[in-house]
Design an enzyme around this catalytic site. Structure first.
Site, PDB file in Angstrom:
ATOM      1  N   GLU A 163       0.838  -1.202   0.000  1.00  0.00           N
ATOM      2  CA  GLU A 163       0.000   0.000   0.000  1.00  0.00           C
ATOM      3  C   GLU A 163       0.872   1.250   0.000  1.00  0.00           C
ATOM      4  O   GLU A 163       1.834   1.351   0.767  1.00  0.00           O
ATOM      5  CB  GLU A 163      -0.908   0.031   1.242  1.00  0.00           C
ATOM      6  N   HIS A 221     -14.296  -2.948  14.092  1.00  0.00           N
ATOM      7  CA  HIS A 221     -14.333  -1.543  13.673  1.00  0.00           C
ATOM      8  C   HIS A 221     -14.487  -0.699  14.945  1.00  0.00           C
ATOM      9  O   HIS A 221     -15.152  -1.128  15.895  1.00  0.00           O
ATOM     10  CB  HIS A 221     -15.529  -1.338  12.728  1.00  0.00           C
TER      11      HIS A 221
HETATM   12  P1  FAD Z   1     -18.255   0.130   6.130  1.00  0.00           P
HETATM   13  O1  FAD Z   1     -17.879  -1.207   6.645  1.00  0.00           O
HETATM   14  O2  FAD Z   1     -19.181   0.214   4.997  1.00  0.00           O
HETATM   15  O3  FAD Z   1     -18.867   0.916   7.329  1.00  0.00           O
HETATM   16  C1  FAD Z   1     -19.565   2.126   7.158  1.00  0.00           C
HETATM   17  C2  FAD Z   1     -19.812   2.735   8.502  1.00  0.00           C
HETATM   18  O4  FAD Z   1     -20.584   1.826   9.284  1.00  0.00           O
HETATM   19  C3  FAD Z   1     -18.564   2.944   9.322  1.00  0.00           C
HETATM   20  O5  FAD Z   1     -17.963   4.195   9.052  1.00  0.00           O
HETATM   21  C4  FAD Z   1     -19.098   2.847  10.720  1.00  0.00           C
HETATM   22  O6  FAD Z   1     -19.755   4.033  11.057  1.00  0.00           O
HETATM   23  C5  FAD Z   1     -20.093   1.770  10.611  1.00  0.00           C
HETATM   24  N1  FAD Z   1     -19.538   0.430  10.878  1.00  0.00           N
HETATM   25  C6  FAD Z   1     -18.712  -0.309  10.117  1.00  0.00           C
HETATM   26  N2  FAD Z   1     -18.435  -1.504  10.676  1.00  0.00           N
HETATM   27  C7  FAD Z   1     -19.138  -1.504  11.822  1.00  0.00           C
HETATM   28  C8  FAD Z   1     -19.308  -2.441  12.853  1.00  0.00           C
HETATM   29  N3  FAD Z   1     -18.725  -3.635  12.830  1.00  0.00           N
HETATM   30  N4  FAD Z   1     -20.094  -2.106  13.896  1.00  0.00           N
HETATM   31  C9  FAD Z   1     -20.716  -0.908  13.942  1.00  0.00           C
HETATM   32  N5  FAD Z   1     -20.602   0.023  12.992  1.00  0.00           N
HETATM   33  C10 FAD Z   1     -19.828  -0.266  11.958  1.00  0.00           C
HETATM   34  N6  FAD Z   1      -9.956   5.479   4.725  1.00  0.00           N
HETATM   35  C11 FAD Z   1      -9.771   6.452   3.806  1.00  0.00           C
HETATM   36  O7  FAD Z   1     -10.314   7.555   3.971  1.00  0.00           O
HETATM   37  N7  FAD Z   1      -8.978   6.258   2.694  1.00  0.00           N
HETATM   38  C12 FAD Z   1      -8.361   5.077   2.447  1.00  0.00           C
HETATM   39  O8  FAD Z   1      -7.663   4.925   1.429  1.00  0.00           O
HETATM   40  C13 FAD Z   1      -8.532   4.011   3.396  1.00  0.00           C
HETATM   41  N8  FAD Z   1      -7.955   2.804   3.205  1.00  0.00           N
HETATM   42  C14 FAD Z   1      -8.194   1.790   4.092  1.00  0.00           C
HETATM   43  C15 FAD Z   1      -7.632   0.520   3.844  1.00  0.00           C
HETATM   44  C16 FAD Z   1      -7.850  -0.538   4.722  1.00  0.00           C
HETATM   45  C17 FAD Z   1      -7.265  -1.907   4.414  1.00  0.00           C
HETATM   46  C18 FAD Z   1      -8.636  -0.325   5.901  1.00  0.00           C
HETATM   47  C19 FAD Z   1      -8.861  -1.448   6.876  1.00  0.00           C
HETATM   48  C20 FAD Z   1      -9.199   0.936   6.161  1.00  0.00           C
HETATM   49  C21 FAD Z   1      -8.994   2.000   5.268  1.00  0.00           C
HETATM   50  N9  FAD Z   1      -9.566   3.259   5.480  1.00  0.00           N
HETATM   51  C22 FAD Z   1      -9.361   4.267   4.557  1.00  0.00           C
HETATM   52  C23 FAD Z   1     -10.362   3.547   6.695  1.00  0.00           C
HETATM   53  C24 FAD Z   1     -11.895   3.362   6.486  1.00  0.00           C
HETATM   54  O9  FAD Z   1     -12.400   4.351   5.623  1.00  0.00           O
HETATM   55  C25 FAD Z   1     -12.578   3.471   7.851  1.00  0.00           C
HETATM   56  O10 FAD Z   1     -12.163   2.401   8.659  1.00  0.00           O
HETATM   57  C26 FAD Z   1     -14.097   3.573   7.845  1.00  0.00           C
HETATM   58  O11 FAD Z   1     -14.559   3.878   9.175  1.00  0.00           O
HETATM   59  C27 FAD Z   1     -14.829   2.278   7.492  1.00  0.00           C
HETATM   60  O12 FAD Z   1     -14.796   2.091   6.153  1.00  0.00           O
HETATM   61  P2  FAD Z   1     -15.450   0.733   5.558  1.00  0.00           P
HETATM   62  O13 FAD Z   1     -15.232   0.756   4.127  1.00  0.00           O
HETATM   63  O14 FAD Z   1     -14.991  -0.442   6.313  1.00  0.00           O
HETATM   64  O15 FAD Z   1     -16.999   1.043   5.839  1.00  0.00           O
END
Ligand code: FAD
Length: 318
Positions: A16, A174
């Site tokens: 990455e 998360h």
């Molecule tokens: P989703 O799983 O769709 O979740 C959407 C929302 O739902 C979350 O924001 C949270 O409010 C809620 N949620 C999710 N899971 C749970 C749960 N288990 N329980 C309760 N609520 C929940 N961020 C960036 O801005 N840019 C990047 O390039 C980037 N790269 C990343 C790469 C990796 C491998 C990882 C692990 C994270 C990265 N992130 C990045 C961070 C990511 O945007 C945040 O972690 C974000 O909060 C969750 O994104 P998601 O796609 O998993 O959302």
């Protein structure tokens, strides 16, 4: 059972990068880091994307650099704050550039903004972005990327390679999760939406990943789950990462970093031991968070036998 290496194949590795913040960082990335990472022969190189599109142009510049090589680029995309039309336009723009692999993310609301406070876009989850990417790609069949001159990965896609749409997974939950079941349901929903690869948030203990993968398999997750590994080379960096990710403090690693005259060596050794245990436990590959430096991630891969042992590197923080 934890997923074993695909068809007994050699474990994969991938990297990455983040978009460089200034001209000096860009020239180091293009002149030194990227060529060294490409030469290692990764499965793909992913490039992060600022939530709300703050790094769109710079992210795309880095992805274009990767497209000039034999390595497949993977674009992180976030959808928080975007309308359907904006998100669709963004996906088309990346496809037009020749990028065909994505890490679909919801992204976090801007600092200080709660989910319920303001309109945070049409897409409420990464799963909805996965569906939108599939829809936009399907509209464009047969792939116009065939016509992109000098783009090796577009040729590979035209020859029938499966499109990769990756999503994030959280072995330790998360930050807003209340239970393991909630994390598994979220990952299952992403798979149901059409994701075919998961990449994990970083973690410091192999059992965090191995236990999570076992639970995910039992819940019905079948896609590959690549462990995200970050060699942590200094105490300030560890503290910053913990702040950003909300992960638990790895007490032993922190103590070892604090006590050492050569914290970079401690961080590389810790990441190598972690990677080795993960591969022995059946991880299908390793995804390395590079911090835009090649020395430490390549040393970890050499340490687990996925690359030849490199020449002595000196201090990677120098
Ligand atoms: P989703 O799983 O769709 O979740 C959407 C929302 O739902 C979350 O924001 C949270 O409010 C809620 N949620 C999710 N899971 C749970 C749960 N288990 N329980 C309760 N609520 C929940 N961020 C960036 O801005 N840019 C990047 O390039 C980037 N790269 C990343 C790469 C990796 C491998 C990882 C692990 C994270 C990265 N992130 C990045 C961070 C990511 O945007 C945040 O972690 C974000 O909060 C969750 O994104 P998601 O796609 O998993 O959302």
């Amino acid at each position: 059972m934890t997923e074993t290496v695909r068809d007994g194949a050699r474990p994969t590795f991938s990297f990455e990068l983040f978009p460089p913040r200034d001209a000096a960082a860009e020239s180091a990335l293009v002149g030194s880091t990227l060529p060294a990472l490409v030469a290692a022969g990764p499965e793909f190189i992913s490039v992060t994307y600022g939530a709300s599109g703050s790094t769109r142009d710079v992210s795309l510049d880095v992805l274009r650099r990767v497209l000039e090589t034999e390595v497949r680029p993977m674009a992180h995309l976030t959808c928080v704050g975007s309308s359907y039309a904006e998100a669709s336009r963004l996906i088309r723009e990346f496809l037009d550039a020749g990028v065909t692999s994505f890490l679909a993310l919801r992204g976090d609301p801007p600092a200080g903004v709660a989910e319920k406070d303001v309109f945070l876009g049409d897409l409420g989850s990464a799963g909805e972005l996965v569906q939108l990417i599939h829809r936009v790609q399907a509209e464009r069949m047969p792939f116009r990327q065939l016509d992109v001159p000098g783009v090796p990965s577009a040729k590979r896609l035209a020859s029938g390679e499966k499109v990769t749409i990756a999503v994030a997974a959280f072995p330790n939950g998360h930050p807003r999760s209340r239970s393991r079941a909630q994390d598994l349901d979220t990952l299952l929903a992403k798979q149901a939406a059409g994701a075919n690869l998961a990449i994990t948030q970083l973690f410091f203990d192999a059992d965090d990943y191995l236990g999570f993968v076992d639970a995910a398999r039992a819940a019905g997750v079948t896609m590959r789950i690549l462990p995200g590994i970050m060699p942590v080379l200094s105490v300030p960096r560890l503290r910053r990462i913990l702040e950003l990710t909300g992960e638990r403090e790895p007490t032993e690693l922190l103590r070892a970093l604090e006590a050492s005259d050569d914290p970079a060596a401690v961080g590389i050794e810790h990441a190598t031991r972690l990677a080795s245990t993960l591969l022995q436990g059946g991880a299908p590959g390793l995804h390395l968070y590079t911090f835009n430096r090649h020395e430490a991630p390549l040393a970890v891969l050499a340490g687990v036998g996925l690359l030849p042992i490199p020449e002595p590197i000196g201090n990677p923080l120098a």
